[in-house]
Design an enzyme around this catalytic site. Structure first.
Site, PDB file in Angstrom:
ATOM      1  N   HIS A 272       0.831  -1.201   0.000  1.00  0.00           N
ATOM      2  CA  HIS A 272       0.000   0.000   0.000  1.00  0.00           C
ATOM      3  C   HIS A 272       0.867   1.254   0.000  1.00  0.00           C
ATOM      4  O   HIS A 272       1.971   1.281   0.542  1.00  0.00           O
ATOM      5  CB  HIS A 272      -0.914   0.007   1.235  1.00  0.00           C
ATOM      6  N   GLY A 300       5.740  -6.963   3.096  1.00  0.00           N
ATOM      7  CA  GLY A 300       5.288  -6.527   1.780  1.00  0.00           C
ATOM      8  C   GLY A 300       3.921  -5.885   1.813  1.00  0.00           C
ATOM      9  O   GLY A 300       3.282  -5.708   0.779  1.00  0.00           O
ATOM     10  N   LYS A 301       3.459  -5.517   3.008  1.00  0.00           N
ATOM     11  CA  LYS A 301       2.140  -4.890   3.119  1.00  0.00           C
ATOM     12  C   LYS A 301       2.179  -3.405   2.789  1.00  0.00           C
ATOM     13  O   LYS A 301       1.177  -2.829   2.360  1.00  0.00           O
ATOM     14  CB  LYS A 301       1.595  -5.092   4.541  1.00  0.00           C
ATOM     15  N   ILE A 302       3.343  -2.792   3.012  1.00  0.00           N
ATOM     16  CA  ILE A 302       3.520  -1.362   2.776  1.00  0.00           C
ATOM     17  C   ILE A 302       4.700  -1.161   1.830  1.00  0.00           C
ATOM     18  O   ILE A 302       5.739  -1.799   1.977  1.00  0.00           O
ATOM     19  CB  ILE A 302       3.783  -0.611   4.098  1.00  0.00           C
TER      20      ILE A 302
END
Length: 383
Positions: A272, A300-302
Site C-alpha cells: 500500500h 510486503g504490506k507497505i
C-alpha cells in the site's frame, strides 16, 4: 540546531471563535496531537484526492457511540471511503440506529448486577435496553429468510443486502440520518467482515443454519475480492491507501491484500502507498494492533518507498475520528463515488486472469534464456 530538522513552535493564545482546521493546524504542535495533525493534513492533501483508492478498517465499539452515522457515513457520501473492513459487532450495533432504537450516554460506574436485573446493556458508558438486542436479532432473523440470502456469498454481498433492507426501514420510520450499512448500500461501498461468525449477526446466521437456511458466508470470496480491489487500485497512476481505525482482525484483513497479491498469487510486489492508523495498542507486545508501518514493510504490506506517507497516532479512536472527519470535510472537495461494490465481478476477473497467466508462464532471467525457480504460486524463489 539546523532549522531543517523542525518547525519553530510559536504559541498563539486561542480565540473564542476557533475553527477545527485552525485548531488542528495551529495548536496540535507535539506528541500525538502532532501525529493527528499530520494524519489530517496527509489525508486532505494526498489521500482524499482522485486516483487514490481508500480502504478503511474499523474495530473497537465505534458505532454504538454513534460514529457510524455521525462520522463514517459523511465520509462515504463525500466519496472519501471506497471500501471497508469492519468487525461484525460494529455493523450489528450500527443497525440499532437504522432501525430506530435508542441508545443512551450513561456512566462506566453503574452497578452491572442491577443493570442485568433491569434488562439494561452496558458498553462502558453507553447503555440501552436488552430489548434492543432482541429486536435487532428478530429483524436480522426475519430478513435472512428472504430468497436473496439463500445461497453462498461473501460478506460484501451479505452486508449490501442487509443495508438495502435497513434503508427501507429507515424510510418507513423517517430516520433522518442513515446508518453506516444503509449509507454504504446507497453509495456502492463494499463492507467486509474478517470474522463473520464473531458477532450477533453471525450468531443469527448460525441459528438459521440449524433451521435449514442455505446461507453460507464464504471467507475465500472475501479474500479474493479484497485482493482484487487492492490489485486494481494501482491501474495507471493510481494509489492504494489503508486507513486503520483501531487494529485487530480488520486491520490485518485490509493489509493482507498485498501479501495475497505477491506472496500467494505471485503477482506484483509493492504494498500500500499510504498507511494511517489511530490506535492505543503498543508495538512492543508483538500484537498486530500495535504493529508499525515499518514492520509491515517486511511483510510486503507497505511500499518501502512510501514510509514517509505512513503515520501512527496513538490515541483513542473516538477522539481522532470526529476530528479527522470534521477537518477533511472542511478541507477536501467531494470525490465521485467509485461504487466498487458494482465493480467486484470485473475486478475479480482481472485478478484471476493475471494469476492464471502468471502460473502458466514461467519467469525467465533478464537474458530471456534461463528459467527462474518459482514457488507453486509462481513467485520467484529468492536465493
Amino acid at each position: 540546531m539546523s532549522k531543517s530538522q523542525g518547525k519553530k513552535i510559536a504559541p498563539i493564545p486561542m480565540s473564542s471563535n476557533l475553527g477545527v482546521v485552525e485548531l488542528i493546524d495551529t495548536y496540535f504542535t507535539a506528541y500525538n496531537s502532532a501525529r493527528l495533525r499530520e494524519a489530517c493534513q496527509l489525508l486532505s492533501r494526498d489521500v482524499f484526492i482522485p486516483g487514490v483508492t481508500v480502504g478503511v478498517s474499523l474495530s473497537g465499539a465505534m458505532t454504538p457511540a454513534g460514529f457510524g452515522v455521525s462520522a463514517l457515513a459523511p465520509l462515504i457520501r463525500n466519496g472519501f471511503i471506497d471500501w471497508m473492513i469492519s468487525t461484525g459487532a460494529n455493523l450489528y450495533h450500527d443497525m440499532h440506529y437504522g432501525l430506530g432504537f435508542e441508545l443512551f450516554a450513561g456512566s462506566p460506574f453503574l452497578d452491572d448486577v442491577k443493570l442485568r436485573q433491569e434488562g439494561t446493556i452496558r458498553i462502558y458508558d453507553i447503555i440501552f435496553g436488552y430489548d434492543v438486542l432482541l429486536e435487532t436479532d428478530a429483524f436480522i432473523r426475519k430478513i435472512l429468510q428472504a430468497e436473496p440470502f439463500q445461497k453462498r456469498m461473501g460478506t460484501a454481498e451479505f452486508h449490501y443486502l442487509l443495508g438495502k433492507y435497513v434503508r427501507e426501514v429507515e424510510k418507513q420510520l423517517g430516520v433522518e440520518n442513515s446508518c453506516l450499512l444503509a449509507t454504504a448500500y446507497e453509495c456502492g461501498v463494499p463492507i467486509y467482515t474478517s470474522s463473520p461468525g464473531d458477532s450477533s449477526i453471525g450468531m443469527n446466521v448460525a441459528a438459521l443454519a440449524l433451521e435449514g437456511s442455505q446461507l453460507v458466508l464464504d471467507p475465500a470470496i472475501d479474500v479474493n475480492e479484497t485482493a482484487a480491489i487492492a490489485y486494481a487500485a494501482r491501474e495507471g497512476e493510481g494509489k492504494s491507501a489503508a486507513v486503520i481505525i483501531g487494529g485487530g482482525s480488520p486491520k490485518n484483513f485490509l493489509l493482507q491484500t498485498q501479501p495475497q497479491i505477491h506472496e500467494v498469487l505471485g503477482l506484483e510486489e509493492r504494498g500500500h502507498d499510504y498507511f494511517i492508523q489511530f490506535t492505543d495498542a503498543r508495538p512492543d507486545t508483538g500484537g498486530l494492533s500495535g504493529a508499525t508501518p515499518s514492520e509491515a514493510v517486511s511483510w510486503g504490506k507497505i511500499d518501502p518507498d512510501e514510509l514517509p506517507n505512513t503515520i501512527v497516532c496513538y490515541t483513542d479512536s473516538t477522539i481522532a475520528l470526529p476530528l479527522v472527519t470534521a477537518y477533511t470535510l472542511n478541507q477536501c472537495p467531494p470525490r465521485p463515488l467509485k461504487r466498487l461494490y458494482d465493480q467486484r465481478p470485473a475486478l475479480l476477473e482481472t485478478l484471476q486472469r493475471d494469476y492464471l497467466a502468471a502460473k502458466a508462464n514461467p519467469v525467465v532471467s533478464a537474458g530471456g534464456t534461463e528459467e527462474v525457480a518459482t514457488y507453486p504460486c509462481g513467485t520467484p524463489i529468492r536465493k
